[in-house]
Design a protein around this motif. Structure first.
Motif, PDB file in Angstrom:
ATOM      1  N   GLY A  56     -12.422  -5.025   8.400  1.00 50.80           N
ATOM      2  CA  GLY A  56     -12.538  -6.461   8.411  1.00 50.80           C
ATOM      3  C   GLY A  56     -13.837  -6.918   8.898  1.00 50.80           C
ATOM      4  N   GLY A  85       0.788  -1.266  -0.096  1.00 50.01           N
ATOM      5  CA  GLY A  85      -0.093   0.117  -0.263  1.00 50.01           C
ATOM      6  C   GLY A  85       0.963   1.159  -0.083  1.00 50.01           C
ATOM      7  N   ASP A  86       0.108   2.318  -0.191  1.00 46.81           N
ATOM      8  CA  ASP A  86       0.697   3.536  -0.174  1.00 46.81           C
ATOM      9  C   ASP A  86       1.997   3.711  -1.298  1.00 46.81           C
ATOM     10  OD1 ASP A  86      -0.772   4.174   1.790  1.00 46.81           O
ATOM     11  OD2 ASP A  86       0.697   3.446   3.251  1.00 46.81           O
ATOM     12  N   LYS A  95      -0.757   5.385  -5.495  1.00 45.84           N
ATOM     13  CA  LYS A  95      -1.758   4.930  -6.465  1.00 45.84           C
ATOM     14  C   LYS A  95      -2.551   6.157  -6.902  1.00 45.84           C
ATOM     15  CE  LYS A  95      -3.239   1.925  -3.511  1.00 45.84           C
ATOM     16  NZ  LYS A  95      -2.028   1.751  -2.699  1.00 45.84           N
ATOM     17  N   GLN A 113      -4.860  -0.456  -1.235  1.00 46.02           N
ATOM     18  CA  GLN A 113      -3.981  -1.481  -0.426  1.00 46.02           C
ATOM     19  C   GLN A 113      -3.021  -1.812  -1.655  1.00 46.02           C
ATOM     20  OE1 GLN A 113      -7.608  -2.081   0.557  1.00 46.02           O
ATOM     21  NE2 GLN A 113      -7.134  -0.174   1.484  1.00 46.02           N
ATOM     22  N   ILE A 148      -3.081  -6.582  14.434  1.00 44.36           N
ATOM     23  CA  ILE A 148      -2.585  -6.512  13.086  1.00 44.36           C
ATOM     24  C   ILE A 148      -2.057  -5.077  12.750  1.00 44.36           C
ATOM     25  CG2 ILE A 148      -3.753  -6.434  10.716  1.00 44.36           C
ATOM     26  CD1 ILE A 148      -5.069  -9.063  11.627  1.00 44.36           C
ATOM     27  N   GLY A 149      -2.669  -4.313  13.418  1.00 46.55           N
ATOM     28  CA  GLY A 149      -2.343  -2.658  13.342  1.00 46.55           C
ATOM     29  C   GLY A 149      -3.395  -2.380  12.256  1.00 46.55           C
ATOM     30  N   THR A 150      -4.402  -2.586  12.368  1.00 52.78           N
ATOM     31  CA  THR A 150      -5.567  -2.137  11.375  1.00 52.78           C
ATOM     32  C   THR A 150      -5.564  -0.753  11.562  1.00 52.78           C
ATOM     33  OG1 THR A 150      -7.583  -2.152  12.850  1.00 52.78           O
ATOM     34  CG2 THR A 150      -6.776  -4.291  11.863  1.00 52.78           C
ATOM     35  N   THR A 173      -5.271  -6.965   4.936  1.00 57.54           N
ATOM     36  CA  THR A 173      -6.511  -6.465   4.689  1.00 57.54           C
ATOM     37  C   THR A 173      -7.471  -7.566   4.623  1.00 57.54           C
ATOM     38  OG1 THR A 173      -7.788  -4.437   4.220  1.00 57.54           O
ATOM     39  CG2 THR A 173      -6.733  -5.512   2.477  1.00 57.54           C
ATOM     40  N   LEU A 223      -0.991  -7.243   0.671  1.00 55.82           N
ATOM     41  CA  LEU A 223      -2.041  -6.995   1.874  1.00 55.82           C
ATOM     42  C   LEU A 223      -3.385  -7.661   1.549  1.00 55.82           C
ATOM     43  CD1 LEU A 223      -1.824  -3.203   2.864  1.00 55.82           C
ATOM     44  CD2 LEU A 223      -1.288  -5.091   4.342  1.00 55.82           C
ATOM     45  N   ASN A 245     -10.229   2.573   4.711  1.00 56.70           N
ATOM     46  CA  ASN A 245      -8.815   2.328   5.211  1.00 56.70           C
ATOM     47  C   ASN A 245      -7.894   2.852   4.229  1.00 56.70           C
ATOM     48  OD1 ASN A 245     -10.004   0.509   3.162  1.00 56.70           O
ATOM     49  ND2 ASN A 245      -8.663  -1.336   4.117  1.00 56.70           N
ATOM     50  N   ALA A 246      -8.128   2.929   2.883  1.00 57.67           N
ATOM     51  CA  ALA A 246      -7.244   3.694   1.999  1.00 57.67           C
ATOM     52  C   ALA A 246      -6.954   5.130   2.318  1.00 57.67           C
ATOM     53  CB  ALA A 246      -7.927   3.421   0.706  1.00 57.67           C
ATOM     54  N   GLY A 247      -5.957   5.618   1.792  1.00 61.17           N
ATOM     55  CA  GLY A 247      -5.494   6.947   1.919  1.00 61.17           C
ATOM     56  C   GLY A 247      -4.870   7.365   0.642  1.00 61.17           C
ATOM     57  N   HIS A 248      -5.389   7.879  -0.459  1.00 56.45           N
ATOM     58  CA  HIS A 248      -4.745   8.429  -1.588  1.00 56.45           C
ATOM     59  C   HIS A 248      -4.636   9.685  -1.719  1.00 56.45           C
ATOM     60  CE1 HIS A 248      -6.690   4.275  -3.226  1.00 56.45           C
ATOM     61  NE2 HIS A 248      -5.632   4.280  -2.459  1.00 56.45           N
ATOM     62  N   ARG A 276      -8.689   0.504  12.061  1.00 56.76           N
ATOM     63  CA  ARG A 276      -9.424   0.687  13.050  1.00 56.76           C
ATOM     64  C   ARG A 276     -10.851   1.222  12.517  1.00 56.76           C
ATOM     65  NH1 ARG A 276      -7.785   0.650  18.914  1.00 56.76           N
ATOM     66  NH2 ARG A 276      -5.810  -0.350  18.840  1.00 56.76           N
ATOM     67  N   ARG A 332       0.507   7.134  11.236  1.00 53.93           N
ATOM     68  CA  ARG A 332       1.315   6.413  11.955  1.00 53.93           C
ATOM     69  C   ARG A 332       2.725   6.310  11.055  1.00 53.93           C
ATOM     70  NH1 ARG A 332      -1.617   0.871  12.203  1.00 53.93           N
ATOM     71  NH2 ARG A 332      -2.472   1.328  10.372  1.00 53.93           N
TER      72      ARG A 332
HETATM   73  P1  IMO Z   1      -3.820   2.717   0.749  1.00 49.91           P
HETATM   74  O1  IMO Z   1      -4.911   2.520  -0.305  1.00 49.91           O
HETATM   75  C1  IMO Z   1      -1.093   1.076   3.473  1.00 49.91           C
HETATM   76  C2  IMO Z   1      -3.013  -2.160   6.310  1.00 49.91           C
HETATM   77  C3  IMO Z   1      -3.199  -1.637   7.869  1.00 49.91           C
HETATM   78  C4  IMO Z   1      -2.931  -3.008   8.466  1.00 49.91           C
HETATM   79  C5  IMO Z   1      -3.738  -3.711   7.493  1.00 49.91           C
HETATM   80  C6  IMO Z   1      -5.228  -4.192   7.911  1.00 49.91           C
HETATM   81  O2  IMO Z   1      -3.440   3.845   1.062  1.00 49.91           O
HETATM   82  O3  IMO Z   1      -2.258   1.972  -0.046  1.00 49.91           O
HETATM   83  P2  IMO Z   1      -7.254  -2.697   7.699  1.00 49.91           P
HETATM   84  O4  IMO Z   1      -7.750  -1.577   8.495  1.00 49.91           O
HETATM   85  O5  IMO Z   1      -7.552  -2.685   6.292  1.00 49.91           O
HETATM   86  O6  IMO Z   1      -8.152  -4.075   8.439  1.00 49.91           O
HETATM   87  O7  IMO Z   1      -5.819  -2.876   8.142  1.00 49.91           O
HETATM   88  O8  IMO Z   1      -3.695  -3.090   6.118  1.00 49.91           O
HETATM   89  N1  IMO Z   1      -3.672  -0.814   5.319  1.00 49.91           N
HETATM   90  C7  IMO Z   1      -2.985  -0.015   4.630  1.00 49.91           C
HETATM   91  N2  IMO Z   1      -1.518   0.076   4.474  1.00 49.91           N
HETATM   92  N3  IMO Z   1      -2.276   1.690   2.565  1.00 49.91           N
HETATM   93  C8  IMO Z   1      -3.268   1.143   2.637  1.00 49.91           C
HETATM   94  O9  IMO Z   1      -4.157   1.682   1.734  1.00 49.91           O
HETATM   95  C9  IMO Z   1      -3.728   0.287   3.782  1.00 49.91           C
HETATM   96  N4  IMO Z   1      -5.130  -0.207   3.961  1.00 49.91           N
HETATM   97  C10 IMO Z   1      -4.872  -1.042   5.017  1.00 49.91           C
HETATM   98  O10 IMO Z   1      -2.095  -0.580   8.144  1.00 49.91           O
HETATM   99  O11 IMO Z   1      -1.596  -3.248   8.293  1.00 49.91           O
END
Ligand code: IMO
Ligand code: GDP
Ligand code: MG
Length: 429
Positions: free
Chosen positions: A134, A12-13, A16, A223, A126-128, A238, A227, A38-41, A130, A302
């Protein structure tokens, strides 16, 4: 002329959002097909920075955007993200945004459960993010979900709501939490329904029509492949399939609708959250990559873990996702290093491996084997043509292509939209 699916090829990150925004200029539609907020674009256009979590990145250019059925949708988050974007001058209307009426909803108790489980998991967490991703997917697969279409029938939810709440009440009791307040939940849903429903539509029809008219569709993954619930570093993943194959099922199209698969990869590697990361550099190199690359999570803030490019994992991502070409991003972050390293294999208990094993203990135990190359002292930042890249940076890119057996189609050299080098046009394929 191909449709293009953009997916993350690492954890991820990868950038994209920037690449989707850049490609969206030539797309007729942009479609999100999995994940949620959960995504951050991040998109940077001149002085303006847009951070999108749920909305397709095409919306910023005004390209008609679709949230497909594979996405889990938090309706309250939707409202706040739409309002924030409107505040930044972006037009978001039912004409520019359509949401599949079959999207499962993320409800407040999904968020609660995500956090309760994480807090109870100690070192195994897992460090979700939150955000309830899931638990919402669990209810989808468990056939208990409330979906966008149900917002128009909230007085008829009866047995469906009973089944869903009974499931959650049992889970909540295990954490010492009170049962779900059903009346309050229905009232909250009634309150938000009026905002969501104007966007709701059978989007598969719009997509089928767009396809029959030869429109260009850009699928935007969230993601990354590592993942992915099947192909990633399970259980530190994820809860959706992030691979390109999901673009079809998660939007309501057949597999032939996806043409070019553009895998986005950073010129190094990052990960946010727990789980194995063979090439992690918990040292001055990692610090330098993190500082120069501003590696802090868009969603949670984070600090991202940083390390060298892992060609073994990238080759595997390319294979399981059918990646046609790579967009290599953040090459500028490597500027000024004396030496750059690439992982070309693993050692596991004395044996050499050329792939990443499936078992979690093996994944944690592999030791990366590196190849090093001289770095470059010139800057690549802001380069917009191949000719502007230093020779050593080109050698690095060529070596990556060789190792991962996949060509580089784009190179990104800064967060800015136009600081992008086109090597091979994904839409022209
Ligand atoms: P983008 O689209 C990076 C990671 C979380 C955690 C795991 C599960 O910006 O690339 P979740 O909340 O999905 O159940 O967390 O997935 N995670 C990401 N890491 N970029 C993301 O999205 C992510 N979306 C989830 O940090 O390890
Ligand atoms: P995404 O989740 O894949 O869309 O990626 P994020 O937006 O979470 O993280 C990528 C970050 O890198 C964002 O802050 C982007 O603005 C930034 N970025 C994207 N491409 C480049 C690049 O080529 N160089 C640099 N320095 N930053 C980039
Ligand atoms: Mg991100």
């Amino acid at each position: 002329m191909a449709n293009v699916a953009v997916i993350g090829a690492q954890w991820g990150d990868e950038g994209k959002g920037k690449i989707v925004d850049w490609l969206a200029e030539r797309a007729d539609m942009v479609v999100r097909f999995q994940g949620g907020h959960n995504a951050g674009h991040t998109l940077v256009v001149g002085e303006n920075v847009y951070k999108l979590s749920l909305l397709p990145s095409g919306i910023v250019r005004g390209t008609p955007s679709v949230i497909g059925n594979g996405v889990v949708l938090d309706p309250w988050h939707l409202k706040s993200e739409v309002e924030k974007l409107r505040g930044q001058g972006v037009d978001v209307t039912p004409a520019t945004l359509k949401i599949a009426d079959t999207c499962p909803l993320i409800l407040p108790f999904h968020r609660d459960l995500d956090a309760l489980r994480e807090d109870a998991s100690g070192a195994g967490k897992i460090g979700t993010t939150r955000r309830g991703i899931g638990p919402a997917y669990e209810d989808k697969v468990g056939r208990r979900a409330i979906r966008v279409c149900d917002l128009a029938h909230l007085d008829d939810l009866g047995p469906q709501l009973d089944r869903l709440c009974a499931h959650h009440d049992a889970l909540r009791a295990g954490f010492g939490e009170p049962p779900v307040d059903r009346a309050a939940l229905v009232a909250e849903l009634k309150d938000i329904a009026g905002f969501v429903l104007p966007f709701a539509a059978p989007v598969w029809r719009d997509l089928a029509e767009a396809r029959s008219r030869g429109r260009r569709i850009l699928f935007e993954g969230a993601q990354g492949v590592l993942l992915d619930i099947d192909h990633g570093t399970y259980p530190f993943v994820t809860s959706s399939n992030t691979v390109a194959g999901t673009a079809a099922a998660g939007s309501g199209m057949g597999p032939s609708a996806v043409g070019f698969v553009l895998g986005i990869a950073k010129a190094y590697t990052t990960r946010v959250g727990s789980g194995p990361f063979p090439t992690e550099q918990d040292n001055a190199i990692g610090e330098r990559l993190g500082t120069r690359g501003h590696e802090f999570g868009t969603v949670t803030g984070r600090k991202r873990r940083c390390g060298w490019l892992d060609a073994v994992l990238l080759r595997q991502s390319a294979a399981v996702s059918g990646i046609t070409g790579i967009a290599l991003t953040k090459i500028d972050v490597l500027d000024g290093l004396d030496e750059v390293a690439i992982c070309t294999g693993y050692r596991l208990r004395g044996e050499m491996l050329d792939y990443y094993p499936a078992n979690a203990a093996d994944q944690a135990a592999v030791e990366p084997v590196y190849e090093t190359m001289p770095g470059w002292q010139e800057t690549t930042a802001g380069a917009r043509s191949w000719a502007e890249l230093p020779a050593q940076a080109i050698k690095y890119i060529r070596r990556i292509e060789e190792l991962i057996q996949c060509p580089v189609a784009l190179v990104s050299t800064s967060p800015q939209r136009d600081d992008t080098i086109l090597v091979r046009d994904p839409f022209a394929d």
